[in-house]
Design a protein around this motif. Sequence first.
Motif, short mmCIF file in Angstrom:
data_model
loop_
_atom_site.label_atom_id
_atom_site.label_comp_id
_atom_site.label_asym_id
_atom_site.label_seq_id
_atom_site.Cartn_x
_atom_site.Cartn_y
_atom_site.Cartn_z
N LYS A 152 -42.09 -28.41 8.64
CA LYS A 152 -42.23 -28.37 7.19
C LYS A 152 -43.69 -28.52 6.80
O LYS A 152 -44.48 -29.17 7.47
CB LYS A 152 -41.39 -29.49 6.56
N LEU A 153 -44.03 -27.92 5.66
CA LEU A 153 -45.41 -27.95 5.16
C LEU A 153 -45.71 -29.31 4.53
O LEU A 153 -44.99 -29.77 3.64
CB LEU A 153 -45.61 -26.84 4.13
N SER A 154 -46.76 -29.97 4.99
CA SER A 154 -47.18 -31.25 4.43
C SER A 154 -48.09 -30.99 3.22
O SER A 154 -49.11 -30.32 3.35
CB SER A 154 -47.94 -32.09 5.47
N VAL A 155 -47.71 -31.53 2.08
CA VAL A 155 -48.56 -31.40 0.89
C VAL A 155 -49.52 -32.59 0.78
O VAL A 155 -50.55 -32.50 0.12
CB VAL A 155 -47.71 -31.27 -0.39
N VAL A 156 -49.16 -33.69 1.43
CA VAL A 156 -50.03 -34.88 1.45
C VAL A 156 -50.10 -35.41 2.87
O VAL A 156 -49.09 -35.55 3.54
CB VAL A 156 -49.49 -36.00 0.53
N GLU A 157 -51.32 -35.69 3.32
CA GLU A 157 -51.53 -36.39 4.58
C GLU A 157 -52.54 -37.50 4.34
O GLU A 157 -53.66 -37.25 3.88
CB GLU A 157 -52.07 -35.44 5.66
N MET A 158 -52.15 -38.72 4.64
CA MET A 158 -53.05 -39.86 4.55
C MET A 158 -53.23 -40.40 5.97
O MET A 158 -52.25 -40.80 6.62
CB MET A 158 -52.48 -40.93 3.61
N ILE A 159 -54.48 -40.41 6.43
CA ILE A 159 -54.75 -40.69 7.84
C ILE A 159 -55.61 -41.95 7.96
O ILE A 159 -56.73 -42.02 7.45
CB ILE A 159 -55.47 -39.49 8.50
N ASN A 160 -55.06 -42.97 8.63
CA ASN A 160 -55.77 -44.23 8.91
C ASN A 160 -56.39 -44.86 7.66
O ASN A 160 -57.54 -45.30 7.66
CB ASN A 160 -56.86 -44.01 9.96
#
Length: 505
Positions: A3-11
């Motif tokens: 699925k397409l991620s519209v939000v990614e928050m990394i570390n």
Amino acid sequence: MKKLSVVEMINISKKFSRVPANDKICFSLNKGEIHALLGENGAGKSTLMNILSGLYRPDYGEIKINGKTVEFNSPKDAIACGIGMVHQHFELVKAFTVSENIMIGLKNLKQIYNKKYIDNQIVESAQKYGLEVEPDARVRQLTVGEMQKVEIIKVLMQGAEILIMDEPTAVLAKNEIEAFYNTLHLMVGEGKSIIIISHKMREVIKNTDRITILQNGRSIGTFDTKSVEESKISEMMMGKDKICNLVKRTAVKPEKVLELKNVCCSSSEGFVKLKDISFSIHQGEILGIAGIDNNGQRELAEVIAGLIPVQEGNIILKGSSCTGENRKRRIERGIGYVPEDRMTTGLVGNMNLCENAVLESYRSTPGIFMNWKKVREDTEDIVEKFNIKVSSIYDQAGTMSGGNMQKLLLAREIEMNPVVLVLSYPFRGLDIGASQYMKKLLLEERNKGRALLLISEEIDDLLQLSDRIAVLHQGLIVDIVNPMEVTAESIGMMMYEGGKENYSG
């Protein structure tokens, strides 16, 4: 298929006064999903979402929207990326109308605008999502539930494709919650993506696609909602053996502490809100008040607390009338009050814990000057006694989690040693752990002989805690029932239809 991620928050990491609120959290939101963010109050949920909405800047970490790395310097930047947040504590100008509050956030609004056209847009948007409001109504005249609807409409009309909702059903009546989630599923069907911060586990399990659990500022993990059980979610949120058993001992005594006789009152607009209200509360009793939102609950609490006048009838406290007495005098006589909107009428957000702790008691301080050393010592005692999680007693109240705000507010009232304590929706917006703690505290006060008036939209909570339940419908008490002899369904019928319950005893 991925699925397409519209939000990614990394570390993502964020500290306040050297205390980590978020510690290397990773979070993702897929297009067209409802994703729940769970955790105890103070776990870091609101901080993480405040970062995503541009209110806070992370100390460390990366945010990607639709695959592109972004930096938000303000909520305006987040809104430009299609992100809108409906906060638990509303961000509305109470002196403005609904229409004016919504117009504040509209893009490219001209100095000369067509108000009728904008009002029609508001009405259309509201009807589309089942959030009917009156554009010309003043926000200060609205119930908490109606204010929540205005916030949601405001975000939608700003063009949000990614919606963040902090405890969205906390202010909704039971019949409104199902319609609310139907609305969310309609939004998802149109391609919107939704993040919900909630403590209502059954709602989350029934209505969301995935859940992410936070504990002490860290991510425990992300799971498909249907793959985990409610008990396992509670365990991951709180840790094992933290759910307390609630014990309600026989405590009701014959002495009447508070009595209302044929009390009537109207709103500031002249609408009758309470009609011929009569009941009594005894020492060591919890009297529950059930009712659909805006059926007189707020006026009942405020008329007892002394915030609005009685137009007809009498209020008797420990044998003598207090009908014409103001709030200051009723505090002195022992009527404590925990309001439903803790950040507007309960606490002052930009004042620290010490200052908030003495908001009601400072007048009774001996001498001309405040003894701030004693205030600090008393506040530290309150923080320890009531398990309020803060880095310092000099923290502003507005920076605390909802659960800790509620603990501070309740602690302040209890420490005043009231004869009767009026509580309006004390569990609203609280997670399982904070809610359990509050319930345990109220039962302890009851078991000590305190009289409590408990207003709640959660019928299960009223059945669990109350010694008797009075049902309000359109400003009238339709019945006062024994919780051991009725069901949630029968109380619900009285709330919605106003009929009287027939029960033995």
